[in-house]
Design a protein around this motif. Structure first.
Motif, PDB file in Angstrom:
ATOM      1  N   ARG A   1       0.824  -1.209   0.000  1.00 44.39           N
ATOM      2  CA  ARG A   1       0.000   0.000   0.000  1.00 44.39           C
ATOM      3  C   ARG A   1       0.855   1.255   0.000  1.00 44.39           C
ATOM      4  NH1 ARG A   1      -4.608   1.348   4.573  1.00 44.39           N
ATOM      5  NH2 ARG A   1      -5.644   3.050   3.447  1.00 44.39           N
ATOM      6  N   GLY A   2       1.895   1.294   0.836  1.00 46.44           N
ATOM      7  CA  GLY A   2       2.773   2.447   0.874  1.00 46.44           C
ATOM      8  C   GLY A   2       3.515   2.666  -0.426  1.00 46.44           C
ATOM      9  N   ARG A   3       3.984   1.573  -1.022  1.00 50.58           N
ATOM     10  CA  ARG A   3       4.713   1.711  -2.291  1.00 50.58           C
ATOM     11  C   ARG A   3       3.806   2.224  -3.407  1.00 50.58           C
ATOM     12  NH1 ARG A   3       7.103  -3.142  -0.459  1.00 50.58           N
ATOM     13  NH2 ARG A   3       5.708  -4.386  -1.748  1.00 50.58           N
ATOM     14  N   MET A   4       2.555   1.751  -3.446  1.00 55.61           N
ATOM     15  CA  MET A   4       1.635   2.225  -4.476  1.00 55.61           C
ATOM     16  C   MET A   4       1.296   3.700  -4.251  1.00 55.61           C
ATOM     17  SD  MET A   4      -0.927  -1.040  -4.967  1.00 55.61           S
ATOM     18  CE  MET A   4      -1.743  -0.262  -6.359  1.00 55.61           C
ATOM     19  N   ALA A   5       1.117   4.101  -2.980  1.00 55.36           N
ATOM     20  CA  ALA A   5       0.851   5.513  -2.701  1.00 55.36           C
ATOM     21  C   ALA A   5       2.039   6.384  -3.120  1.00 55.36           C
ATOM     22  CB  ALA A   5       0.545   5.694  -1.221  1.00 55.36           C
ATOM     23  N   MET A   6       3.256   5.939  -2.812  1.00 52.00           N
ATOM     24  CA  MET A   6       4.424   6.704  -3.218  1.00 52.00           C
ATOM     25  C   MET A   6       4.570   6.766  -4.733  1.00 52.00           C
ATOM     26  SD  MET A   6       5.739   8.080  -0.658  1.00 52.00           S
ATOM     27  CE  MET A   6       7.159   8.690  -1.563  1.00 52.00           C
ATOM     28  N   SER A   7       4.127   5.719  -5.416  1.00 51.23           N
ATOM     29  CA  SER A   7       4.195   5.744  -6.880  1.00 51.23           C
ATOM     30  C   SER A   7       3.284   6.829  -7.446  1.00 51.23           C
ATOM     31  CB  SER A   7       3.816   4.376  -7.445  1.00 51.23           C
ATOM     32  OG  SER A   7       2.446   4.088  -7.216  1.00 51.23           O
TER      33      SER A   7
ATOM     34  N   LEU B  58      -0.212  11.286  -1.602  1.00 51.38           N
ATOM     35  CA  LEU B  58      -0.058  10.251  -0.585  1.00 51.38           C
ATOM     36  C   LEU B  58      -1.412   9.840  -0.022  1.00 51.38           C
ATOM     37  CD1 LEU B  58       1.988   8.584   1.036  1.00 51.38           C
ATOM     38  CD2 LEU B  58       2.055  10.447   2.699  1.00 51.38           C
ATOM     39  N   LEU B  59      -2.267  10.822   0.296  1.00 52.51           N
ATOM     40  CA  LEU B  59      -3.592  10.511   0.818  1.00 52.51           C
ATOM     41  C   LEU B  59      -4.425   9.768  -0.219  1.00 52.51           C
ATOM     42  CD1 LEU B  59      -5.699  10.837   3.060  1.00 52.51           C
ATOM     43  CD2 LEU B  59      -6.321  13.052   2.056  1.00 52.51           C
ATOM     44  N   PHE B  60      -4.395  10.224  -1.472  1.00 48.56           N
ATOM     45  CA  PHE B  60      -5.159   9.559  -2.519  1.00 48.56           C
ATOM     46  C   PHE B  60      -4.663   8.136  -2.744  1.00 48.56           C
ATOM     47  CE2 PHE B  60      -5.547   8.431  -7.032  1.00 48.56           C
ATOM     48  CZ  PHE B  60      -6.928   8.464  -7.160  1.00 48.56           C
ATOM     49  N   GLY B  61      -3.347   7.949  -2.726  1.00 47.62           N
ATOM     50  CA  GLY B  61      -2.809   6.596  -2.925  1.00 47.62           C
ATOM     51  C   GLY B  61      -3.212   5.653  -1.816  1.00 47.62           C
ATOM     52  N   LEU B  62      -3.183   6.130  -0.566  1.00 49.44           N
ATOM     53  CA  LEU B  62      -3.567   5.270   0.555  1.00 49.44           C
ATOM     54  C   LEU B  62      -5.042   4.895   0.491  1.00 49.44           C
ATOM     55  CD1 LEU B  62      -1.622   6.980   3.481  1.00 49.44           C
ATOM     56  CD2 LEU B  62      -1.051   4.840   2.322  1.00 49.44           C
ATOM     57  N   LEU B  63      -5.888   5.863   0.135  1.00 49.09           N
ATOM     58  CA  LEU B  63      -7.325   5.574   0.083  1.00 49.09           C
ATOM     59  C   LEU B  63      -7.677   4.682  -1.101  1.00 49.09           C
ATOM     60  CD1 LEU B  63      -8.818   9.073   1.023  1.00 49.09           C
ATOM     61  CD2 LEU B  63      -8.588   7.055   2.469  1.00 49.09           C
ATOM     62  N   SER B  64      -7.076   4.938  -2.253  1.00 51.60           N
ATOM     63  CA  SER B  64      -7.436   4.176  -3.453  1.00 51.60           C
ATOM     64  C   SER B  64      -6.916   2.739  -3.428  1.00 51.60           C
ATOM     65  CB  SER B  64      -6.903   4.891  -4.699  1.00 51.60           C
ATOM     66  OG  SER B  64      -5.488   4.971  -4.660  1.00 51.60           O
ATOM     67  N   THR B  65      -5.860   2.487  -2.661  1.00 56.17           N
ATOM     68  CA  THR B  65      -5.300   1.130  -2.621  1.00 56.17           C
ATOM     69  C   THR B  65      -5.730   0.347  -1.392  1.00 56.17           C
ATOM     70  OG1 THR B  65      -3.311   1.990  -1.530  1.00 56.17           O
ATOM     71  CG2 THR B  65      -3.265   1.832  -3.930  1.00 56.17           C
ATOM     72  N   ARG B  66      -6.582   0.934  -0.560  1.00 53.53           N
ATOM     73  CA  ARG B  66      -6.977   0.257   0.685  1.00 53.53           C
ATOM     74  C   ARG B  66      -7.712  -1.045   0.392  1.00 53.53           C
ATOM     75  NH1 ARG B  66     -10.751   2.936   5.449  1.00 53.53           N
ATOM     76  NH2 ARG B  66     -10.754   1.105   6.832  1.00 53.53           N
ATOM     77  N   ARG B  67      -8.699  -1.004  -0.495  1.00 52.95           N
ATOM     78  CA  ARG B  67      -9.482  -2.211  -0.791  1.00 52.95           C
ATOM     79  C   ARG B  67      -8.623  -3.276  -1.459  1.00 52.95           C
ATOM     80  NH1 ARG B  67     -12.820  -3.865  -5.159  1.00 52.95           N
ATOM     81  NH2 ARG B  67     -14.523  -5.252  -4.481  1.00 52.95           N
ATOM     82  N   LEU B  68      -7.756  -2.848  -2.379  1.00 50.38           N
ATOM     83  CA  LEU B  68      -6.911  -3.816  -3.070  1.00 50.38           C
ATOM     84  C   LEU B  68      -5.965  -4.515  -2.100  1.00 50.38           C
ATOM     85  CD1 LEU B  68      -5.790  -5.106  -5.639  1.00 50.38           C
ATOM     86  CD2 LEU B  68      -4.316  -3.109  -5.920  1.00 50.38           C
ATOM     87  N   THR B  69      -5.313  -3.740  -1.234  1.00 51.18           N
ATOM     88  CA  THR B  69      -4.374  -4.359  -0.293  1.00 51.18           C
ATOM     89  C   THR B  69      -5.090  -5.254   0.706  1.00 51.18           C
ATOM     90  OG1 THR B  69      -4.510  -2.339   1.038  1.00 51.18           O
ATOM     91  CG2 THR B  69      -2.679  -2.518  -0.508  1.00 51.18           C
ATOM     92  N   THR B  70      -6.334  -4.913   1.067  1.00 50.89           N
ATOM     93  CA  THR B  70      -7.104  -5.784   1.965  1.00 50.89           C
ATOM     94  C   THR B  70      -7.370  -7.132   1.313  1.00 50.89           C
ATOM     95  OG1 THR B  70      -8.141  -3.869   3.001  1.00 50.89           O
ATOM     96  CG2 THR B  70      -9.235  -5.989   3.278  1.00 50.89           C
TER      97      THR B  70
END
Length: 484
Positions: A7-13, A220-232
């Protein structure tokens, strides 16, 4: 502590891609602005370029005006006196150029760059000035006029140590080019031309830098929110994978959505089902092989020990019957019959325990071989009514052992004259049936005392999800099993 995982790596991307796009746009803007300035590597070249551009503009405007009086003497033109048409043409060209040139000082000084620009006639008198308070109209310059090609230099003027440059304003005549005047540009020698460039770049770079500063937290905020479901979903899939790797094939992944991850979830469930079935099949096969190996060992021990002893006992009983007096002959005959019956049961037991090459021959040939062995070795008529059926390898093994056990029980306990073995499919399930015409028995009483063989047959069938039943009366016994 928060882990810098998927999740962190996708947000940083997200942040890096957006920031890189902004920086690339800034780099393009800077390149488009700076590259044209790159040719001006020093102050003299900047002044030369400035004077040359304005001189060309004045020359083009003067060319549209009436030509001055032609020179027919064939000699080089000298600077005209103050009242000749050349000076008048220069002034009119300046007036036609309008705000693009130095008429009445309309060109302001360069921001952050103390450059002055004047238009002088061929006598060196100022016709137009960007700084009339320093160089007024009609005043002279502090530096000498150049030649026909123009030129520049460095020296002391009324404004201090100065770098200057002249560019001629010319007009084409029938006898050649006539110089009307010069564009004169000067700047303090200690001033570098980089100041206006950097100062003009600041307004262009500031919005980009602000955008980069906003992109980092927002991305960073958008990446964390958008990848939350996928990482779960990926984390849930990883947990079930760990359980399967530990040998537990019961957990399944909930399939959500219709994207690539849902396809992976469905495929994982299918793989787990097949893997669990394969492991269970391998377990049953290993169990069956272990049973078969144990049966073979018991059969060898019985054949090598008890069978040989029973054969010796039978020979001794036959000899005693022939040599014994009449009073003991009846007991000798009873001993001989008992030994013969024991040998018959032992032979049936060995046939029941003997391994059959099911894998090499197939189910039907193995059953036919088994029926033929009982008929030839024990003298019992065995009829086989067999049809081709589709069964899994564990089910085929169970059918073979079921028939083998039923034949052995019939020969050992029922003394039948005929045994019938049937195999076929009836309205769905596969039916296996072994019936004999021997003396019957009470299944419940036998199961309570010596029901190991019946219990093993029932266990084999129920392990495969089938149904097992037995019927027995005075006219014979029937063992029946239904397999899916």
């Amino acid at each position: 502590m928060w882990r810098f995982g998927l999740r962190g790596r996708m947000a940083m991307s997200y942040v890096l891609v957006t920031a890189t796009a902004v920086l690339l746009v800034e780099a393009v803007i800077v390149a488009l602005y700076v590259i044209p300035q790159a040719s001006a590597t020093d102050l003299a070249s900047v002044l030369r370029d400035q004077a040359g551009r304005d001189a060309k503009l004045l020359s083009l405007d003067a060319a549209r005006r009436p030509s001055p009086v032609p020179n027919t003497s064939g000699r080089d033109l000298l600077p005209p006196p103050p009242d000749v048409p050349g000076r008048d043409l220069l002034r009119r060209a300046m007036s036609a150029a309008g705000p693009r040139t130095l008429v009445d000082g309309v060109r302001p000084p360069e921001p952050g760059f103390a450059m002055l620009e004047m238009l002088v006639d061929t006598d060196g008198l100022v016709v137009g000035s960007s700084a009339p308070e320093i160089y007024g109209v009609g005043t002279g310059l502090d530096v000498p006029l150049p030649g026909r090609e123009g030129g520049g230099g460095t020296g002391r003027t009324r404004t201090g140590t100065t770098v200057w440059h002249f560019s001629p304003v010319t007009v084409k005549t029938p006898v050649g080019l006539q110089i009307l005047g010069y564009v004169y540009v000067q700047a303090p020698a200690e001033v570098a031309p980089a100041a206006p460039v950097l100062g003009s770049l600041a307004p262009l770079l500031a919005p980009g830098l602000v955008a980069v500063g906003l992109v980092v937290p927002v991305g960073l905020l958008f990446g964390l929110l958008s990848t939350r479901r996928l990482t779960t979903r990926v984390r849930r899939l990883a947990g079930v994978t760990t359980a399967v790797a530990a040998g537990d094939f019961r957990p399944r992944v909930a399939v959500t959505g219709s994207d690539e991850v849902s396809t992976l979830e469905h495929s994982f469930n299918v793989m787990t089902d097949r893997l669990g079935a394969a492991v269970e099949g391998a377990r049953l096969t290993a169990r069956a092989e272990a049973r078969q190996a144990e049966r073979g060992r018991i059969a060898r021990e019985l054949h090598d020990s008890i069978s040989q002893d029973l054969f010796s006992l039978s020979l001794l009983a036959g000899g005693m019957r022939r040599a014994a007096p009449d009073a003991l002959r009846e007991q000798a005959e009873a001993m001989e019959r008992t030994a013969a019956r024991a040998m018959r049961e032992m032979q049936a037991l060995l046939l029941e325990l003997r391994p059959v090459a099911l894998e090499d021959a197939g189910l039907l040939p193995a059953l036919e071989e088994l029926c033929h062995a009982y008929e030839t070795r024990l003298g019992v008529r065995v009829e086989a009514e067999l049809a081709e059926v589709a069964l899994s390898p564990p089910a085929e093994h169970a059918v073979l052992r079921l028939v083998q056990e039923a034949l052995g029980n019939a020969v050992k306990h029922a003394e039948p004259a005929r045994i019938t073995v049937r195999l076929g499919r009836h309205a769905g399930p596969v039916i296996v049936e072994v019936s004999d015409d021997g003396r019957g028995f009470d299944p419940s009483g036998v199961a309570a005392k010596h029901g190991m063989g019946l219990a093993l047959m029932r266990e084999r069938v129920e392990e495969l999800g089938g149904r097992w039943e037995i019927h027995s009366d005075g006219s014979g016994t029937t063992v029946r099993a239904s397999l899916p």
